[in-house]
Scaffold this motif. Sequence first.
Motif, PDB file in Angstrom:
ATOM      1  N   PHE A 191      60.261 -50.052  -6.313  1.00 46.32           N
ATOM      2  CA  PHE A 191      61.635 -49.845  -6.774  1.00 46.32           C
ATOM      3  C   PHE A 191      62.140 -48.466  -6.391  1.00 46.32           C
ATOM      4  N   LEU A 192      61.277 -47.462  -6.438  1.00 46.64           N
ATOM      5  CA  LEU A 192      61.675 -46.091  -6.112  1.00 46.64           C
ATOM      6  C   LEU A 192      61.980 -45.917  -4.628  1.00 46.64           C
ATOM      7  N   SER A 193      61.459 -46.815  -3.789  1.00 47.55           N
ATOM      8  CA  SER A 193      61.647 -46.692  -2.340  1.00 47.55           C
ATOM      9  C   SER A 193      62.800 -47.524  -1.805  1.00 47.55           C
ATOM     10  N   LEU A 194      63.504 -48.227  -2.683  1.00 44.45           N
ATOM     11  CA  LEU A 194      64.640 -49.027  -2.234  1.00 44.45           C
ATOM     12  C   LEU A 194      65.730 -48.141  -1.644  1.00 44.45           C
ATOM     13  N   SER A 195      66.425 -48.665  -0.638  1.00 45.09           N
ATOM     14  CA  SER A 195      67.620 -47.986  -0.159  1.00 45.09           C
ATOM     15  C   SER A 195      68.708 -48.075  -1.228  1.00 45.09           C
ATOM     16  N   LYS A 196      69.694 -47.182  -1.137  1.00 43.80           N
ATOM     17  CA  LYS A 196      70.752 -47.186  -2.138  1.00 43.80           C
ATOM     18  C   LYS A 196      71.496 -48.514  -2.155  1.00 43.80           C
ATOM     19  N   THR A 197      71.781 -49.056  -0.976  1.00 47.89           N
ATOM     20  CA  THR A 197      72.512 -50.325  -0.899  1.00 47.89           C
ATOM     21  C   THR A 197      71.728 -51.448  -1.550  1.00 47.89           C
ATOM     22  N   ALA A 209      68.265 -59.524 -15.526  1.00 50.78           N
ATOM     23  CA  ALA A 209      68.360 -59.484 -16.987  1.00 50.78           C
ATOM     24  C   ALA A 209      67.220 -58.686 -17.610  1.00 50.78           C
ATOM     25  N   ALA A 210      67.360 -57.371 -17.582  1.00 52.13           N
ATOM     26  CA  ALA A 210      66.462 -56.473 -18.297  1.00 52.13           C
ATOM     27  C   ALA A 210      67.289 -55.705 -19.324  1.00 52.13           C
ATOM     28  N   PRO A 211      66.660 -55.174 -20.360  1.00 51.80           N
ATOM     29  CA  PRO A 211      67.407 -54.335 -21.308  1.00 51.80           C
ATOM     30  C   PRO A 211      68.081 -53.169 -20.588  1.00 51.80           C
ATOM     31  N   GLU A 212      69.315 -52.880 -20.979  1.00 51.08           N
ATOM     32  CA  GLU A 212      70.088 -51.855 -20.263  1.00 51.08           C
ATOM     33  C   GLU A 212      69.417 -50.482 -20.335  1.00 51.08           C
ATOM     34  N   LYS A 213      68.728 -50.196 -21.423  1.00 51.21           N
ATOM     35  CA  LYS A 213      67.997 -48.933 -21.522  1.00 51.21           C
ATOM     36  C   LYS A 213      66.938 -48.838 -20.432  1.00 51.21           C
ATOM     37  N   ASP A 214      66.209 -49.931 -20.180  1.00 49.82           N
ATOM     38  CA  ASP A 214      65.170 -49.930 -19.139  1.00 49.82           C
ATOM     39  C   ASP A 214      65.785 -49.764 -17.760  1.00 49.82           C
ATOM     40  N   ILE A 215      66.935 -50.391 -17.542  1.00 55.24           N
ATOM     41  CA  ILE A 215      67.614 -50.236 -16.255  1.00 55.24           C
ATOM     42  C   ILE A 215      68.052 -48.784 -16.059  1.00 55.24           C
ATOM     43  N   PHE A 216      68.608 -48.187 -17.104  1.00 54.91           N
ATOM     44  CA  PHE A 216      69.030 -46.784 -17.007  1.00 54.91           C
ATOM     45  C   PHE A 216      67.850 -45.871 -16.684  1.00 54.91           C
ATOM     46  N   LEU A 217      66.731 -46.041 -17.377  1.00 55.81           N
ATOM     47  CA  LEU A 217      65.573 -45.174 -17.145  1.00 55.81           C
ATOM     48  C   LEU A 217      65.009 -45.369 -15.739  1.00 55.81           C
ATOM     49  N   ALA A 218      65.021 -46.604 -15.233  1.00 54.30           N
ATOM     50  CA  ALA A 218      64.538 -46.862 -13.872  1.00 54.30           C
ATOM     51  C   ALA A 218      65.455 -46.212 -12.841  1.00 54.30           C
ATOM     52  N   LEU A 219      66.764 -46.290 -13.059  1.00 53.65           N
ATOM     53  CA  LEU A 219      67.709 -45.643 -12.142  1.00 53.65           C
ATOM     54  C   LEU A 219      67.587 -44.120 -12.222  1.00 53.65           C
ATOM     55  N   LEU A 220      67.302 -43.611 -13.402  1.00 57.31           N
ATOM     56  CA  LEU A 220      67.076 -42.176 -13.562  1.00 57.31           C
ATOM     57  C   LEU A 220      65.874 -41.732 -12.737  1.00 57.31           C
ATOM     58  N   ASN A 221      64.787 -42.491 -12.776  1.00 52.91           N
ATOM     59  CA  ASN A 221      63.607 -42.173 -11.964  1.00 52.91           C
ATOM     60  C   ASN A 221      63.924 -42.276 -10.481  1.00 52.91           C
ATOM     61  N   TRP A 222      64.728 -43.297 -10.097  1.00 54.15           N
ATOM     62  CA  TRP A 222      65.096 -43.454  -8.688  1.00 54.15           C
ATOM     63  C   TRP A 222      65.885 -42.235  -8.218  1.00 54.15           C
ATOM     64  N   LYS A 224      65.729 -39.186  -9.339  1.00 51.54           N
ATOM     65  CA  LYS A 224      64.810 -38.054  -9.188  1.00 51.54           C
ATOM     66  C   LYS A 224      64.004 -38.175  -7.900  1.00 51.54           C
ATOM     67  N   HIS A 225      63.666 -39.414  -7.529  1.00 48.28           N
ATOM     68  CA  HIS A 225      62.857 -39.647  -6.328  1.00 48.28           C
ATOM     69  C   HIS A 225      63.703 -39.577  -5.060  1.00 48.28           C
ATOM     70  N   ASN A 226      65.014 -39.754  -5.196  1.00 53.23           N
ATOM     71  CA  ASN A 226      65.937 -39.732  -4.052  1.00 53.23           C
ATOM     72  C   ASN A 226      67.050 -38.724  -4.358  1.00 53.23           C
ATOM     73  N   SER A 227      66.671 -37.472  -4.354  1.00 54.81           N
ATOM     74  CA  SER A 227      67.561 -36.411  -4.827  1.00 54.81           C
ATOM     75  C   SER A 227      68.786 -36.197  -3.943  1.00 54.81           C
ATOM     76  N   LYS A 228      68.761 -36.647  -2.701  1.00 51.62           N
ATOM     77  CA  LYS A 228      69.877 -36.414  -1.791  1.00 51.62           C
ATOM     78  C   LYS A 228      70.990 -37.452  -1.921  1.00 51.62           C
ATOM     79  N   GLU A 229      70.737 -38.531  -2.659  1.00 47.63           N
ATOM     80  CA  GLU A 229      71.736 -39.582  -2.787  1.00 47.63           C
ATOM     81  C   GLU A 229      72.795 -39.211  -3.835  1.00 47.63           C
TER      82      GLU A 229
END
Length: 405
Positions: A191-197, A209-222, A224-229
């Motif tokens: 998930f962290l290596s996905l392109s932005k698109t 269909a995941a809890p919105e909190k889990d989606i937010f935390l996963a996007l937050l990690n993404w 951090k892993h893709n700081s230039k986006e």
Amino acid sequence: MASKISDYHLFYKMSNSHPLRPFTAVGEIDHVHILSEHIGALLIGEEYGDVTFVVEKKRFPAHRVILAARCQYFRALLYGGMRESQPEAEIPLQDTTAEAFTMLLKYIYTGRATLTDEKEEVLLDFLSLAHKYGFPELEDSTSEYLCTILNIQNVCMTFDVASLYSLPKLTCMCCMFMDRNAQEVLSSEGFLSLSKTALLNIVLRDSFAAPEKDIFLALLNWCKHNSKENHAEIMQAVRLPLMSLTELLNVVRPSGLLSPDAILDAIKVRSESRDMDLNYRGMLIPEENIATMKYGAQVVKGELKSALLDGDTQNYDLDHGFSRHPIDDDCRSGIEIKLGQPSIINHIRILLWDRDSRSYSYFIEVSMDELDWIRVIDHSQYLCRSWQKLYFPARVCRLVLMANK
């Protein structure tokens, strides 16, 4: 004493080449496998080669005429008057691996490729080469194989490649797999290596269909892993009104990725909107009955509850095989089904009692919280019986109520 013989056979076996055997007329000869073996031997033997490819410092001798006959790309490259068309030219190839290019050359020379036991990364490189060099049949066959080996570890990178090359079947299969395993996908390394698109295509889906909190935390990690986006664009995919006040204040606000105004707007939408107007996510399982015990559904109101979920629509009489409910003045004592999880539905089939002359008027409503109900079917002015096949605009819901009126 003569010996007793129960059976005795005398025969003379004629070979197919015997001069007395009549010839069988053959209208078409198919020795393609022999042709494939002989041309494939040229690749293995490296004889008569007149061009060399260099991939990851490994040399691959090849034959111009075979490459040109099999591929328009190589025809233009090797016979188009460019530097690569010179005799004994060496052509470096970037953006691929030696393993994938070995598989491609074998396919070009023999029409065969072995996909089993290859690493997913090699298969995706191989798929990229099939797309780049214009082998649509190979692209389709490789895509079909990748559909069969999808798992949590490889689905994200497979989806990225499928989206990049616009491969509809593989893209669809990846989406279905991710929808049904959303929380595991969010926590995977891929998930962290996905392109932005590709990332946005996934999380913007109503059926992811995941809890919105889990989606937010996963996007937050993404992020951090893709700081230039552009992180603001990523965070727009989060459906903030679906999060609780506690989550907005204690999880979203400390991240600093969303402005205080955005958080306040989400709180305002949540407090002022009716529940069924919120943009919920729901599981999507096409062409299957989700009102079954297999998917965790249960009848929470009504009589003879188990009969509704047993799937038997043939064996029912006055004593067994059907669910029912009393008809009262407030129309709220109908049959209510609670689905195993929030789900996207747009079609309901109902078998009304039809073993006598009675008919029924009814309506169907759906809800997420059992408080706010939306009516999706209103047949309260009709007399209905037997099978009802009902279609309506797709809705995310957790509860379904059918009542007579």
